[in-house]
Design an enzyme around this catalytic site. Structure first.
Site, mmCIF file in Angstrom:
data_model
loop_
_atom_site.group_PDB
_atom_site.id
_atom_site.type_symbol
_atom_site.label_atom_id
_atom_site.label_comp_id
_atom_site.label_asym_id
_atom_site.label_seq_id
_atom_site.Cartn_x
_atom_site.Cartn_y
_atom_site.Cartn_z
ATOM 1 N N HIS A 167 0.745 -1.181 -0.100
ATOM 2 C CA HIS A 167 0.030 0.108 -0.013
ATOM 3 C C HIS A 167 0.988 1.337 0.124
ATOM 4 C CE1 HIS A 167 -3.492 -2.364 1.208
ATOM 5 N NE2 HIS A 167 -2.728 -2.879 2.304
HETATM 6 C C1 BDR Z 1 -3.051 0.742 5.477
HETATM 7 O O1 BDR Z 1 -2.927 0.436 6.744
HETATM 8 C C2 BDR Z 1 -1.973 -0.406 7.186
HETATM 9 O O2 BDR Z 1 -1.904 -1.543 7.810
HETATM 10 C C3 BDR Z 1 -0.982 -0.530 5.953
HETATM 11 O O3 BDR Z 1 0.390 0.318 6.682
HETATM 12 C C4 BDR Z 1 -1.512 0.735 5.239
HETATM 13 O O4 BDR Z 1 -1.192 2.171 5.569
HETATM 14 C C5 BDR Z 1 -3.598 -0.392 4.457
HETATM 15 O O5 BDR Z 1 -5.050 -0.241 4.602
#
Ligand code: BDR
Ligand code: CA
Length: 313
Positions: free
Chosen positions: A243
Site C-alpha cells: 500500500h
Molecule cells: C494501510 O493500513 C496499514 O495496515 C498499512 O500500513 C497501510 O497504511 C492499508 O489499509
C-alpha cells in the site's frame, strides 16, 4: 526540478517501511525533512522505534524521527497486529535502533516546519491514521495554507474496506482526523485500496527484491513474504498489496497513476459504515472537488521503480 520537501507521517508497518526506504533512496526527487510516527498498525512506542530501525537499515541514521500522537483524536486506538505481527515489523529479527528519537513532539515538528519553510514547498505524506496531521491543523490553523500538497494512503471506494466491509484501516482508526484533513482546502491526492489492491507483491516481484543480494533487498522480500501469509488467506490473491510506497512513487513518477479530481467525504457518524471514504467518482453531486482520488496504477512500472531505487541502498 529541485527535490520536493516532504514529511513522512507513518505507523510502520512493513509497507510503511518500504515507503520510507523508497523516499530515502530517492534524494533527487524528495528531501525527507522528517519522519513523524503515529499510533496505528501498532502502538506509538513501536511505530517510532520501527521508523528508526528503517532509517538505519537505509543507512540514513541522521534522518529526524519524531513521536507524535499515541491515540486517535476521539476514539480508542485500534491496531493491526493481525496483519503486521506483534512488533509491526515482524519478519526476520531486527536489532534495536541506536539513532536517537528527536525530543520534540511530532505534531510540533510539523507545525514548526510548515511555519519555517516558504508557503507551498512542503508536502505531507501520511501513511497511517491522520491523527498527527489533523492535530497540527487544529493546534496551528495558520499552517494549513502553507501546505503544498497532502499525498496519503487511505480509503477505498470500489474496493470499499479492509478493516470493516466499508472502511480502510487508516481512515477507520481516526475518522474524525481524516474528516479534518479532507476539509482542509489544500490539494490532496489519495492512494486508496482501489490502487493498492493492484500493487501486488507477486512471487517474481518479491524474487527481484531478493535477487538484489543486499540487506535491504532481503528485508523487503522477507517483509512482503510475511504479510503475504495474511493477505493470501484473506484475498486469495497472488501477493500482498504494497500500500504505502504508492504515495512516494507518486511523488517520483506521477504518470504511474490515474484518477479523478472529485469530492471525497468521510463518514464519521454511522456505526455501520464508520470511516468510509464517500467518493463522488461519478460526479453525481455538485459538491466541490477536494481531492484527486486515484484508481489505477501501472503495477509493473511501480515495482520496477521500487527495484531500481531500493537497489541503491
Ligand atoms: C494501510 O493500513 C496499514 O495496515 C498499512 O500500513 C497501510 O497504511 C492499508 O489499509
Ligand atoms: Ca501504514
Amino acid at each position: 526540478m529541485a527535490p520536493r520537501k516532504i514529511i513522512i507521517d507513518t505507523d510502520p508497518g512493513q509497507d510503511d517501511a518500504v515507503a520510507i526506504l523508497l523516499a530515502l533512496a530517492s534524494p533527487e526527487d524528495v528531501t525527507v525533512l522528517g519522519v513523524t510516527a503515529v499510533a496505528g498498525n501498532v502502538p506509538l512506542p513501536l511505530t517510532q522505534k520501527n521508523a528508526r530501525i528503517v532509517c538505519e537499515l537505509a543507512g540514513k541514521p541522521a534522518t529526524k524521527v519524531f513521536a507524535g500522537c499515541d491515540a486517535p483524536l476521539q476514539r480508542k486506538l485500534i491496531t493491526a497486529e493481525h496483519v503486521h505481527g506483534k512488533t509491526g515489523l515482524d519478519g526476520p529479527p531486527m536489532d534495536d535502533p541506536t539513532m536517537p528519537l528527536q525530543e520534540q513532539h511530532g505534531v510540533d515538528f510539523i507545525i514548526d516546519t510548515l511555519r519555517a519553510e516558504p508557503a507551498d514547498t512542503v508536502t505531507l505524506c501520511p501513511l497511517g491514521p491522520l491523527t498527527n496531521i489533523a492535530s497540527a491543523f487544529q493546534k496551528a490553523p495558520d499552517i494549513v495554507d502553507k501546505v503544498q500538497e497532502i499525498v496519503l494512503m487511505g480509503g477505498g471506494y470500489f474496493e470499499q474496506g479492509n478493516i470493516t466491509p466499508s472502511a480502510e484501516f487508516n481512515i477507520y482508526v481516526d475518522p474524525e482526523a481524516a474528516d479534518i484533513v479532507m476539509r482542509c482546502g489544500r490539494p490532496i491526492t489519495i492512494m486508496p485500496l482501489d490502487v493498492t489492491h493492484h500493487a501486488l507483491a507477486t512471487r517474481p516481484r518479491v524474487d527481484a527484491f531478493r535477487a538484489m543480494g543486499t540487506r535491504v533487498g532481503d528485508m523487503v522480500a522477507a517483509w512482503t513474504d510475511f504479510f503475504e501469509r495474511f493477505d493470501k488467506e484473506k484475498y486469495g490473491s497472488e501477493g500482498a498489496p504494497l500500500h504505502d510506497p504508492t504515495v512516494i512513487a507518486y511523488l517520483i513518477k506521477p504518470e504511474l497513476f490515474e484518477g479523478r479530481h472529485i469530492n471525497v467525504q468521510i463518514e464519521t457518524q454511522s456505526e455501520l459504515t464508520l470511516g468510509a471514504t464517500v467518493a463522488d467518482w461519478w460526479r453525481v453531486t455538485d459538491h466541490a472537488a477536494n481531492a484527486t482520488f486515484m484508481r489505477q496504477v501501472d503495477a509493473d512500472g511501480f515495482f520496477a521503480l521500487l527495484a531500481e531505487r531500493l537497489a541503491r541502498l
